[in-house]
Design a protein around this motif. Structure first.
Motif, mmCIF file in Angstrom:
data_model
loop_
_atom_site.group_PDB
_atom_site.id
_atom_site.type_symbol
_atom_site.label_atom_id
_atom_site.label_comp_id
_atom_site.label_asym_id
_atom_site.label_seq_id
_atom_site.Cartn_x
_atom_site.Cartn_y
_atom_site.Cartn_z
ATOM 1 N N MET A 5 0.835 -1.196 0.000
ATOM 2 C CA MET A 5 0.000 0.000 0.000
ATOM 3 C C MET A 5 0.876 1.255 0.000
ATOM 4 S SD MET A 5 -2.775 -1.079 2.822
ATOM 5 C CE MET A 5 -2.806 0.565 3.484
ATOM 6 N N ILE A 6 1.907 1.204 0.832
ATOM 7 C CA ILE A 6 2.777 2.372 0.963
ATOM 8 C C ILE A 6 3.452 2.669 -0.377
ATOM 9 C CG2 ILE A 6 4.975 3.123 1.992
ATOM 10 C CD1 ILE A 6 2.844 3.402 3.947
ATOM 11 N N LYS A 7 3.908 1.601 -1.023
ATOM 12 C CA LYS A 7 4.597 1.766 -2.307
ATOM 13 C C LYS A 7 3.688 2.538 -3.280
ATOM 14 C CE LYS A 7 7.450 1.046 -5.676
ATOM 15 N NZ LYS A 7 8.564 1.921 -5.832
ATOM 16 N N SER A 8 2.412 2.165 -3.263
ATOM 17 C CA SER A 8 1.522 2.786 -4.224
ATOM 18 C C SER A 8 1.333 4.282 -3.932
ATOM 19 C CB SER A 8 0.171 2.072 -4.246
ATOM 20 O OG SER A 8 -0.448 2.296 -3.001
ATOM 21 N N THR A 9 1.663 4.736 -2.688
ATOM 22 C CA THR A 9 1.546 6.170 -2.407
ATOM 23 C C THR A 9 2.853 6.879 -2.745
ATOM 24 O OG1 THR A 9 2.330 6.012 -0.136
ATOM 25 C CG2 THR A 9 -0.030 5.733 -0.469
ATOM 26 N N GLY A 10 3.817 6.128 -3.262
ATOM 27 C CA GLY A 10 5.062 6.736 -3.711
ATOM 28 C C GLY A 10 5.939 7.242 -2.586
ATOM 29 N N GLN A 11 5.866 6.614 -1.404
ATOM 30 C CA GLN A 11 6.666 7.108 -0.277
ATOM 31 C C GLN A 11 7.983 6.362 -0.098
ATOM 32 O OE1 GLN A 11 3.207 7.145 2.454
ATOM 33 N NE2 GLN A 11 3.916 9.175 3.007
ATOM 34 N N GLY A 12 8.420 5.677 -1.123
ATOM 35 C CA GLY A 12 9.761 5.100 -1.114
ATOM 36 C C GLY A 12 9.927 3.847 -0.297
ATOM 37 N N VAL A 13 8.849 3.119 -0.003
ATOM 38 C CA VAL A 13 8.986 1.861 0.732
ATOM 39 C C VAL A 13 8.905 0.725 -0.286
ATOM 40 C CG1 VAL A 13 7.983 0.395 2.515
ATOM 41 C CG2 VAL A 13 7.913 2.883 2.763
ATOM 42 N N LYS A 14 9.846 -0.219 -0.191
ATOM 43 C CA LYS A 14 9.874 -1.324 -1.166
ATOM 44 C C LYS A 14 8.607 -2.164 -1.108
ATOM 45 C CE LYS A 14 14.794 -2.481 -1.294
ATOM 46 N NZ LYS A 14 15.743 -3.513 -0.873
ATOM 47 N N HIS A 223 9.968 9.532 8.557
ATOM 48 C CA HIS A 223 10.117 8.108 8.856
ATOM 49 C C HIS A 223 8.816 7.309 8.850
ATOM 50 C CE1 HIS A 223 14.270 8.890 9.997
ATOM 51 N NE2 HIS A 223 13.847 9.885 10.759
ATOM 52 N N SER A 224 7.662 8.012 8.911
ATOM 53 C CA SER A 224 6.400 7.292 9.153
ATOM 54 C C SER A 224 6.140 6.131 8.198
ATOM 55 C CB SER A 224 5.211 8.256 9.098
ATOM 56 O OG SER A 224 5.153 8.992 10.282
ATOM 57 N N ALA A 225 6.315 6.367 6.892
ATOM 58 C CA ALA A 225 5.917 5.337 5.929
ATOM 59 C C ALA A 225 6.686 4.038 6.163
ATOM 60 C CB ALA A 225 6.138 5.844 4.513
ATOM 61 N N GLN A 226 8.019 4.131 6.227
ATOM 62 C CA GLN A 226 8.821 2.917 6.425
ATOM 63 C C GLN A 226 8.596 2.347 7.828
ATOM 64 O OE1 GLN A 226 11.226 1.018 4.146
ATOM 65 N NE2 GLN A 226 10.253 -0.166 5.769
ATOM 66 N N SER A 227 8.521 3.230 8.830
ATOM 67 C CA SER A 227 8.349 2.741 10.206
ATOM 68 C C SER A 227 7.013 2.013 10.361
ATOM 69 C CB SER A 227 8.416 3.897 11.207
ATOM 70 O OG SER A 227 9.714 4.417 11.248
ATOM 71 N N MET A 228 5.991 2.491 9.653
ATOM 72 C CA MET A 228 4.695 1.812 9.758
ATOM 73 C C MET A 228 4.701 0.501 8.996
ATOM 74 S SD MET A 228 2.084 4.985 9.946
ATOM 75 C CE MET A 228 0.611 3.986 10.116
ATOM 76 N N ALA A 229 5.401 0.466 7.874
ATOM 77 C CA ALA A 229 5.489 -0.796 7.137
ATOM 78 C C ALA A 229 6.198 -1.855 7.990
ATOM 79 C CB ALA A 229 6.242 -0.584 5.825
ATOM 80 N N TRP A 230 7.168 -1.428 8.774
ATOM 81 C CA TRP A 230 7.910 -2.352 9.646
ATOM 82 C C TRP A 230 7.264 -2.506 11.024
ATOM 83 C CZ3 TRP A 230 13.249 0.066 8.098
ATOM 84 C CH2 TRP A 230 13.812 -0.681 7.047
ATOM 85 N N LYS A 231 6.155 -1.830 11.240
ATOM 86 C CA LYS A 231 5.451 -1.837 12.545
ATOM 87 C C LYS A 231 6.363 -1.399 13.695
ATOM 88 C CE LYS A 231 1.779 -5.008 11.236
ATOM 89 N NZ LYS A 231 1.192 -6.324 11.391
#
Ligand code: BYC
Length: 330
Positions: A5-14, A223-231
């Motif tokens: 989901m994050i990737k689709s918002t273009g926030q740089g998370v793999k 940091h939010s996008a990656q930190s949330m993807a990693w919980k």
């Protein structure tokens, strides 16, 4: 999957597809609600981000003792003094659990202190504001610990086991801290006109700095996008800030105090309050070291570190002596 989901918002998370098999297995474990333990494989970015967040959190607990420690000798009654003393000691304990949790990621406590003293690691912006009156002890407990609980309850479910477990006890204690703050405010608002004014003044000064505790608005959160993807983080900064406002406004009403925000209004459609954003230029300025107390807070920590050098050296010498004696006896 959150990562996708994050990737689709273009926030740089793999996305999962972009990960190598090891990273992918790691992400899938997190997505399934699994915990990561110290000896497990983890991406370097996960490790570094956790050290940053847990280390900053630990420093905040320790530096956070200073504005309240300031009032221990001047608490109005013996009972209030004992309660405040216990609270400030709890904060020291929180710092220690969190330093231990960070140490499991391969950084030493000395390295974290060094980074704090050299300005390479942060602590919460809130502790760069002064505590001017006894009512500030109420406002800190009510608002600052209230904001801390809002942020930290979800952290009990973070993906990193030692961090999540440390948060369980911390949250229990924070909840007592928040109540003691509210209790001080209750006493003040039921007191003389001057005491009620003091309580209102404390709310006026601590309201916006408390809103800043949740971090910059989501658009500026690095940091939010990656930190949330990693919980590592369970909610965005704005989500938690909104929840905090919604919880706190009725409490202020109960106290008969006014939130210093003319724009504050219930928004039926969103089921929450509309409220004024803090002055973000002030927030970033405090982060750069220009808040009212940055200099004093950091100096107090550096002095404590230097004053404690003889204890550390003494303990190391004692341990070396014991080791040598044991070797000689073998
Ligand atoms: N103060 O990308 P963002 C307590 C920094 S202890 C200073 O959104 P993140 C208590 C942020 O570090 C309270 N700096 O960051 C103790 C980043 O800079 P770096 C502490 C802040 O990490 C004693 C940059 O701004 N609680 O309550 O995703 C007595 C961009 O931000 C602040 C915790 O530490 C701030 N307020 O989100 C009473 C909880 N906000 O690192 C009470 C754990 C942001 O790239 N931490 N920055 O140089 C978190 O939940 C998150 O780290 C935050 C920030 C929500 C704080």
């Amino acid at each position: 999957m959150y990562a996708q989901m994050i990737k689709s918002t273009g926030q740089g998370v793999k996305s999962l597809d972009e990960m190598d098999p090891q990273e992918r297995a790691f992400q899938e474990r997190i997505d399934a609600g699994g915990k990561i333990e110290p000896k497990d494989w983890m991406p370097e970015g996960y490790r570094k981000n956790l050290i940053r967040q847990i280390g900053q959190h630990a420093h905040s607990e320790i530096v956070g003792q200073l504005p309240e420690g300031n009032w221990i000798t001047r608490a109005p009654t013996l009972e209030r003094k004992a309660i405040l003393l216990a609270k400030v000691q709890d904060e020291a304990g929180h710092g220690l659990y969190l330093y231990c949790a960070a140490e499991t990621l391969g950084i030493t406590r000395d390295e974290m202190f060094e980074a704090l003293h050299e300005g390479r690691m942060k602590y919460s912006s809130i502790f760069n504001y002064p505590t001017l009156t006894w009512a500030d002890m109420g406002a800190v407990g009510w608002l600052v610990d209230g904001a801390a609980i809002m942020n930290q309850v979800p952290l009990q479910r973070t993906s990193y086991g030692p961090y999540a477990r440390a948060m369980v006890r911390i949250c229990k204690e924070e909840s007592f801290h928040q109540r003691q703050g509210f209790d001080i405010m209750m006493k003040m608002v039921k007191g003389t006109e001057a005491q009620k004014k003091m309580a209102q003044d404390a709310l006026n000064r601590f309201w916006y700095p408390s809103l800043m505790m949740f971090g910059p608005s989501d658009a500026d959160s690095v940091h939010s996008a990656q930190s949330m993807a990693w919980k590592i983080k369970m909610n965005t900064n704005d989500e938690l800030r909104q929840k905090f406002v919604d919880q706190t406004v009725p409490q202020a009403e109960y106290l008969g105090l006014t939130i210093p925000d003319d724009t504050l209004a219930w928004n039926e459609e969103k089921g929450g309050y509309d409220f004024a954003e803090p002055d973000w230029s002030e927030f970033f300025d405090v982060l750069k070291g220009n808040g009212p107390c940055n200099h004093d807070r950091l100096n107090a920590r550096k002095e404590a570190w230097e004053d404690g050098a003889w204890v550390r050296e003494g303990m190391l010498a004692h341990a070396a002596k014991k080791r040598a004696a044991k070797l000689a006896a073998e």
